[in-house]
Motif scaffolding. Structure first.
Motif, mmCIF file in Angstrom:
data_model
loop_
_atom_site.group_PDB
_atom_site.id
_atom_site.type_symbol
_atom_site.label_atom_id
_atom_site.label_comp_id
_atom_site.label_asym_id
_atom_site.label_seq_id
_atom_site.Cartn_x
_atom_site.Cartn_y
_atom_site.Cartn_z
ATOM 1 N N ALA A 269 18.835 80.189 54.996
ATOM 2 C CA ALA A 269 17.406 79.867 55.090
ATOM 3 C C ALA A 269 16.680 80.999 55.826
ATOM 4 O O ALA A 269 15.609 81.446 55.403
ATOM 5 C CB ALA A 269 17.218 78.548 55.814
ATOM 6 N N PHE A 270 17.275 81.493 56.926
ATOM 7 C CA PHE A 270 16.665 82.576 57.712
ATOM 8 C C PHE A 270 16.423 83.810 56.847
ATOM 9 O O PHE A 270 15.406 84.489 56.969
ATOM 10 C CB PHE A 270 17.609 82.910 58.881
ATOM 11 N N CYS A 271 17.364 84.096 55.944
ATOM 12 C CA CYS A 271 17.246 85.294 55.110
ATOM 13 C C CYS A 271 16.585 84.991 53.763
ATOM 14 O O CYS A 271 16.471 85.872 52.921
ATOM 15 C CB CYS A 271 18.622 85.922 54.884
ATOM 16 N N GLY A 272 16.183 83.729 53.566
ATOM 17 C CA GLY A 272 15.497 83.369 52.310
ATOM 18 C C GLY A 272 16.401 83.480 51.102
ATOM 19 O O GLY A 272 15.926 83.672 49.987
ATOM 20 N N VAL A 273 17.721 83.367 51.309
ATOM 21 C CA VAL A 273 18.669 83.636 50.226
ATOM 22 C C VAL A 273 18.480 82.715 49.030
ATOM 23 O O VAL A 273 18.398 83.166 47.907
ATOM 24 C CB VAL A 273 20.123 83.481 50.717
ATOM 25 N N VAL A 274 18.370 81.413 49.312
ATOM 26 C CA VAL A 274 18.361 80.498 48.171
ATOM 27 C C VAL A 274 16.959 80.147 47.720
ATOM 28 O O VAL A 274 16.796 79.576 46.658
ATOM 29 C CB VAL A 274 19.119 79.185 48.495
ATOM 30 N N SER A 275 15.959 80.527 48.539
ATOM 31 C CA SER A 275 14.662 79.935 48.283
ATOM 32 C C SER A 275 14.147 80.146 46.865
ATOM 33 O O SER A 275 13.998 79.176 46.135
ATOM 34 C CB SER A 275 13.654 80.411 49.298
ATOM 35 N N THR A 276 13.949 81.424 46.449
ATOM 36 C CA THR A 276 13.316 81.607 45.140
ATOM 37 C C THR A 276 14.140 80.992 44.017
ATOM 38 O O THR A 276 13.621 80.240 43.200
ATOM 39 C CB THR A 276 13.143 83.118 44.821
ATOM 40 N N ASP A 277 15.422 81.274 44.036
ATOM 41 C CA ASP A 277 16.285 80.791 42.960
ATOM 42 C C ASP A 277 16.294 79.272 42.904
ATOM 43 O O ASP A 277 16.092 78.666 41.862
ATOM 44 C CB ASP A 277 17.715 81.292 43.235
ATOM 45 N N ALA A 278 16.520 78.676 44.089
ATOM 46 C CA ALA A 278 16.633 77.222 44.128
ATOM 47 C C ALA A 278 15.307 76.560 43.765
ATOM 48 O O ALA A 278 15.280 75.582 43.039
ATOM 49 C CB ALA A 278 17.080 76.786 45.510
ATOM 50 N N GLN A 279 14.209 77.159 44.269
ATOM 51 C CA GLN A 279 12.906 76.560 43.950
ATOM 52 C C GLN A 279 12.644 76.604 42.451
ATOM 53 O O GLN A 279 12.193 75.643 41.843
ATOM 54 C CB GLN A 279 11.782 77.323 44.652
ATOM 55 N N GLU A 280 12.951 77.765 41.850
ATOM 56 C CA GLU A 280 12.708 77.890 40.410
ATOM 57 C C GLU A 280 13.578 76.894 39.646
ATOM 58 O O GLU A 280 13.111 76.255 38.711
ATOM 59 C CB GLU A 280 13.022 79.316 39.928
ATOM 60 N N ALA A 281 14.862 76.760 40.087
ATOM 61 C CA ALA A 281 15.747 75.835 39.384
ATOM 62 C C ALA A 281 15.229 74.408 39.545
ATOM 63 O O ALA A 281 15.145 73.650 38.578
ATOM 64 C CB ALA A 281 17.161 75.938 39.936
ATOM 65 N N ALA A 282 14.822 74.072 40.808
ATOM 66 C CA ALA A 282 14.347 72.715 41.064
ATOM 67 C C ALA A 282 13.080 72.433 40.255
ATOM 68 O O ALA A 282 12.853 71.318 39.810
ATOM 69 C CB ALA A 282 14.075 72.538 42.549
ATOM 70 N N ALA A 283 12.273 73.451 40.046
ATOM 71 C CA ALA A 283 11.020 73.249 39.307
ATOM 72 C C ALA A 283 11.253 73.285 37.795
ATOM 73 O O ALA A 283 10.307 73.253 37.016
ATOM 74 C CB ALA A 283 10.020 74.321 39.713
#
Ligand SMILES: Nc1ncnc2c1ncn2[C@@H]1O[C@H](COP(=O)(O)OP(=O)(O)OP(=O)(O)O)[C@@H](O)[C@H]1O
Length: 390
Positions: A269-283
């Motif tokens: 979370a600190f490095c933003g590793v999953v954010s973009t990928d996971a958000q796009e997948a979730a959306a």
């Protein structure tokens, strides 16, 4: 400067060890005492990849008594260009086991502990506790901050290295160093770069032999700390440029703003590793390679955009794709070339860059754009195994 627990060497060297290490023993600065310190030492190497491979080989050859190897991955054919502790017959084998077997061949006097896990906030302190010194040879920011914070919390020194294409960096971090001059990684890099800003070696490539140059400097620093000789790279960053063939050292200062490290955190979370990928997948913005194939077979009207670099496009491509490198999308420069009247499907090598470009497209109003999860590598795996991968 030496590590406190190693200052009083215990075990004597055997006749075989004296013969094996004789070229060390006759260096007055190392001598029998230095070699005994190496024998007593327990060193943990995180990552048996590009840097970990030469580091483990030379630490073993030097006679470090106990080596720990942390790696969860298996040997891939694309590793062999630089990860010289692994060989052709190791492809598919766990890297930690392959490293152990090579070490046994180089120096059977070394005890090897395997930690075949993904180093994370739950296990790092337990693993690190048993070692005197840590070498960080990993390739991702989440693990680097984790290694740093765990080392700070336990008061342990560590040697850090990084590589990219023709350039490498090395430093020694030891927050609790005697004399109060200690620094940690956060003094050099207080914040991780935004996700996708700094390409990895898997994306940008690395000259294989650079790993040996940087890995061997890391081992040199380790040996200096373990034996107490020389001037370690504590508070200094070494930058090596293989093309110019220059080494520079830059002074690092304590960052007064650096927050006190009191616990391990969620480093992804600190490095933003999953954010973009996971958000796009979730959306619901990610399609699978098979779904892409079905869209192509059904004759859907869409534009398939490959956001990798031209030299990657040369290696392998998905049929029907056009190349528009990610930076041209992030800067907005490419928007004028993109159709407004059909869907855009993005892909890259493994899905990270296309997720980032997709977020930029959505912001710019291309609301039905999607990307291919896993990129061309997943396409080669799931749709066309005859394609080369890299
Ligand atoms: N958190 C972690 N826990 C355990 N091992 C890790 C962790 N993070 C990285 N590693 C390991 O560190 C090594 C890094 O080395 P390197 O980047 O040279 O290898 P690679 O990941 O195989 O390369 P590439 O990404 O180019 O395919 C890898 O073997 C990887 O598995």
């Amino acid at each position: 400067m030496a590590l406190p627990p190693l200052v009083e060497p215990a075990a004597e060297l055997t006749k075989e060890e004296v013969a094996r290490y004789s070229r060390h023993l006759i260096i007055p600065d190392v001598g029998v005492d230095g070699q005994k310190r190496l024998k007593n030492a327990k060193v943990l190497v995180v990552g048996a990849g590009g840097l970990g491979s030469p580091a483990l080989l030379y630490l073993a050859a030097a006679g470090v008594g106990t080596l720990g190897v942390v790696d969860f991955d298996t040997v891939d054919e694309s590793n062999l260009q630089r990860q010289v502790i692994h060989g052709q017959s190791d492809v598919g084998k766990p890297k930690a086991e392959s490293a152990r077997d090579s070490i046994a061949e180089i120096n059977p006097f070394v005890k090897v502990n395997l930690h075949q896990v993904h180093l994370n906030s739950e296990n790092a302190l337990d693993i690190f506790r048993d070692y005197d010194l840590i070498l960080d040879g990993t390739d991702n920011f989440a693990t680097r901050y984790l290694v740093n914070d765990a080392a700070v919390l336990l008061g342990k020194p560590y040697v850090w290295g990084s590589i990219f294409r023709f350039e490498g960096q090395v430093s020694v971090f030891w927050d609790d160093a005697p004399g109060g001059q200690g620094l940690n990684y956060r003094d050099l890099y207080p914040e991780p770069p935004p996700p996708g800003m700094v390409p990895s070696c898997a994306e940008g490539g690395v000259l294989g032999v650079l790993c040996a140059s940087i890995g061997s400097i890391m081992v040199t620093e380790a040996i200096k700390l373990l034996t107490g000789i020389g001037d370690p790279l504590l508070g200094r960053l070494m930058v090596y440029d293989a093309l110019d063939m220059t080494y520079r050292t830059i002074k690092i200062r304590k960052d007064p703003e650096s927050p006190k490290i009191t616990e391990l955190i969620d480093y992804d979370a600190f490095c933003g590793v999953v954010s973009t990928d996971a958000q796009e997948a979730a959306a619901g913005n990610t399609i699978t390679p098979l779904e892409l194939r079905h869209k192509q077979e059904a004759g859907d009207d869409f534009l398939l955009v490959d956001v990798r670099e031209p030299h990657e496009y040369e290696i392998v491509r998905i049929p029907g794709s056009v190349l528009i490198p990610k930076d041209r999308i992030l800067s907005g420069e490419a928007f004028a070339e993109l159709p407004q009247d059909k869907q855009i499907v993005l892909h890259c090598k493994s899905g990270a860059r296309s997720a980032e470009a997709l977020a930029a497209l959505h912001k710019a109003g291309f609301s039905d754009a999607v990307h291919v999860g896993g990129g061309v590598l997943a396409w080669a795996r799931e749709v066309d195994p005859s394609l080369p991968t890299y």
